[in-house]
Design a protein around this motif. Sequence first.
Motif, PDB file in Angstrom:
ATOM      1  N   ALA A 158       0.883  -1.046   0.154  1.00  0.00           N
ATOM      2  CA  ALA A 158      -0.772  -0.223  -0.244  1.00  0.00           C
ATOM      3  C   ALA A 158       0.747   1.793  -0.218  1.00  0.00           C
ATOM      4  N   ARG A 159       0.889   2.199  -1.052  1.00  0.00           N
ATOM      5  CA  ARG A 159       2.021   2.879  -1.188  1.00  0.00           C
ATOM      6  C   ARG A 159       1.441   4.347  -0.174  1.00  0.00           C
ATOM      7  N   SER A 160       0.459   4.506  -1.098  1.00  0.00           N
ATOM      8  CA  SER A 160      -0.174   5.537  -0.165  1.00  0.00           C
ATOM      9  C   SER A 160      -1.921   5.122  -0.449  1.00  0.00           C
ATOM     10  N   CYS A 175      -2.895   4.076  -4.285  1.00  0.00           N
ATOM     11  CA  CYS A 175      -1.925   3.759  -4.494  1.00  0.00           C
ATOM     12  C   CYS A 175      -1.243   1.942  -4.161  1.00  0.00           C
ATOM     13  N   LEU A 176      -1.516   1.189  -5.142  1.00  0.00           N
ATOM     14  CA  LEU A 176      -0.861  -0.224  -4.882  1.00  0.00           C
ATOM     15  C   LEU A 176      -0.284  -0.621  -6.124  1.00  0.00           C
ATOM     16  N   PRO A 186      -7.253  -3.564  -4.361  1.00  0.00           N
ATOM     17  CA  PRO A 186      -8.602  -2.350  -3.609  1.00  0.00           C
ATOM     18  C   PRO A 186      -9.304  -3.445  -3.032  1.00  0.00           C
ATOM     19  N   ASP A 187      -9.827  -4.373  -3.014  1.00  0.00           N
ATOM     20  CA  ASP A 187     -11.652  -4.629  -2.284  1.00  0.00           C
ATOM     21  C   ASP A 187     -10.279  -5.794  -1.160  1.00  0.00           C
ATOM     22  N   LEU A 188      -9.382  -6.339  -1.414  1.00  0.00           N
ATOM     23  CA  LEU A 188      -8.630  -7.036  -0.615  1.00  0.00           C
ATOM     24  C   LEU A 188      -8.244  -6.210   0.641  1.00  0.00           C
ATOM     25  N   LEU A 189      -7.453  -4.692   0.619  1.00  0.00           N
ATOM     26  CA  LEU A 189      -7.398  -3.620   1.189  1.00  0.00           C
ATOM     27  C   LEU A 189      -8.688  -3.720   2.436  1.00  0.00           C
ATOM     28  N   LEU A 190      -9.303  -2.703   1.773  1.00  0.00           N
ATOM     29  CA  LEU A 190     -11.115  -2.453   2.309  1.00  0.00           C
ATOM     30  C   LEU A 190     -11.088  -3.463   2.897  1.00  0.00           C
ATOM     31  N   GLN A 191     -11.566  -5.001   3.004  1.00  0.00           N
ATOM     32  CA  GLN A 191     -11.598  -5.853   3.633  1.00  0.00           C
ATOM     33  C   GLN A 191     -10.830  -6.039   4.805  1.00  0.00           C
ATOM     34  N   ALA A 204     -21.922  -0.834  -0.581  1.00  0.00           N
ATOM     35  CA  ALA A 204     -21.905   0.519  -1.782  1.00  0.00           C
ATOM     36  C   ALA A 204     -20.101   0.951  -1.734  1.00  0.00           C
ATOM     37  N   LEU A 205     -20.372   0.187  -2.587  1.00  0.00           N
ATOM     38  CA  LEU A 205     -18.250   0.595  -2.990  1.00  0.00           C
ATOM     39  C   LEU A 205     -18.466   0.185  -3.975  1.00  0.00           C
ATOM     40  N   ARG A 206     -17.371   1.788  -5.362  1.00  0.00           N
ATOM     41  CA  ARG A 206     -17.147   1.787  -6.720  1.00  0.00           C
ATOM     42  C   ARG A 206     -15.990   1.792  -6.506  1.00  0.00           C
ATOM     43  N   ILE A 207     -15.315   0.916  -7.197  1.00  0.00           N
ATOM     44  CA  ILE A 207     -14.047   1.223  -7.509  1.00  0.00           C
ATOM     45  C   ILE A 207     -13.145   1.248  -8.745  1.00  0.00           C
ATOM     46  N   HIS A 208     -13.147   2.504  -8.903  1.00  0.00           N
ATOM     47  CA  HIS A 208     -12.587   2.797 -10.291  1.00  0.00           C
ATOM     48  C   HIS A 208     -10.607   2.876 -10.540  1.00  0.00           C
ATOM     49  N   ARG A 209     -10.116   2.691 -11.443  1.00  0.00           N
ATOM     50  CA  ARG A 209      -8.622   2.785 -11.855  1.00  0.00           C
ATOM     51  C   ARG A 209      -8.658   3.710 -12.717  1.00  0.00           C
ATOM     52  N   THR A 210      -7.599   4.795 -11.850  1.00  0.00           N
ATOM     53  CA  THR A 210      -6.996   6.155 -12.719  1.00  0.00           C
ATOM     54  C   THR A 210      -5.569   6.071 -13.517  1.00  0.00           C
ATOM     55  N   GLY A 211      -5.202   4.697 -12.806  1.00  0.00           N
ATOM     56  CA  GLY A 211      -3.990   4.862 -13.734  1.00  0.00           C
ATOM     57  C   GLY A 211      -3.253   3.921 -13.459  1.00  0.00           C
ATOM     58  N   LEU A 212      -2.658   3.053 -14.660  1.00  0.00           N
ATOM     59  CA  LEU A 212      -1.293   2.280 -14.436  1.00  0.00           C
ATOM     60  C   LEU A 212       0.023   2.873 -14.565  1.00  0.00           C
ATOM     61  N   LEU A 213       0.899   2.544 -13.414  1.00  0.00           N
ATOM     62  CA  LEU A 213       2.377   3.111 -13.563  1.00  0.00           C
ATOM     63  C   LEU A 213       2.963   1.877 -12.805  1.00  0.00           C
ATOM     64  N   GLY A 214       4.301   2.814 -13.870  1.00  0.00           N
ATOM     65  CA  GLY A 214       5.761   1.995 -13.664  1.00  0.00           C
ATOM     66  C   GLY A 214       6.949   2.876 -13.093  1.00  0.00           C
ATOM     67  N   THR A 215       7.714   2.492 -13.402  1.00  0.00           N
ATOM     68  CA  THR A 215       9.800   3.683 -13.162  1.00  0.00           C
ATOM     69  C   THR A 215      10.127   3.686 -14.188  1.00  0.00           C
ATOM     70  N   ASP A 216      10.320   4.840 -14.119  1.00  0.00           N
ATOM     71  CA  ASP A 216      10.824   5.864 -15.517  1.00  0.00           C
ATOM     72  C   ASP A 216      12.557   5.638 -15.105  1.00  0.00           C
TER      73      ASP A 216
END
Length: 229
Positions: A158-160, A175-176, A186-191, A204-216
């Motif tokens: 769990a980065r943030s 950010c996971l 995220p569902d495991l973290l919430l559990q 009542a949960l809505r999970i929305h992915r906002t980004g896929l990230l890598g390291t430059d």
Amino acid sequence: MRAIYRFGKTRRLMCVSHLDLQRFMQMALRRTDLPVAYSKGFNPHPRLSFASALAMGWTSEAELMDVRLESPVGKDFALEEMAGALPAALPLRGVRLVEDGFPALGAMLKAAAYRVEVAGEGAGALAEAIPAFLAQDEVVALRKTKSGERLVNIRPMARSIDCTPVPGGLRLTLCLDLTEKATLKPDLLLQVLAERAGIPLPEALRIHRTGLLGTDAGGELTDLFTIRP
């Protein structure tokens, strides 16, 4: 040449599985005039891959699909052809053309960003459990892997976790880690947070992915769509 497409998945299609999405994208590519590369064998199909599968029931604005092409094309042509083959429920958000030697998206993927909407009576208790979770170095949870279920320390994954109260509930910005060896969904973290708060997981949960990230090249976490390895 390869065309990397960024697209969204709206609520209308959130119950479509990743396998069905893959089949749909193959059909969509066949409807274009793109010089798509096909697999060999008895049943040739477009050569494509996804950076990461999106779980059924989640929505997204940042999915990435990597399509191999037989010959070079222009960016505008690649974008227009694919946009014309996709429905409004799969909005196309951009295309990036790269050479064949560009690293695979899955190999560069390090983390994912999510926005989670939580409504109901348990939202406040869930928020109160976050500071104690972040303060610890180890939080063990049962996580599903390809080889079965096992206990793992999910805290470093769990980065943030940021929490914002909203009318009727709260909004979590996460950010996971998302790699082959270390993935926290995220569902495991919430559990886990719900268990630590002593409440059932809010329905009542809505999970929305906002980004896929890598390291430059400098080791900084960045958008996988624009990354310069």
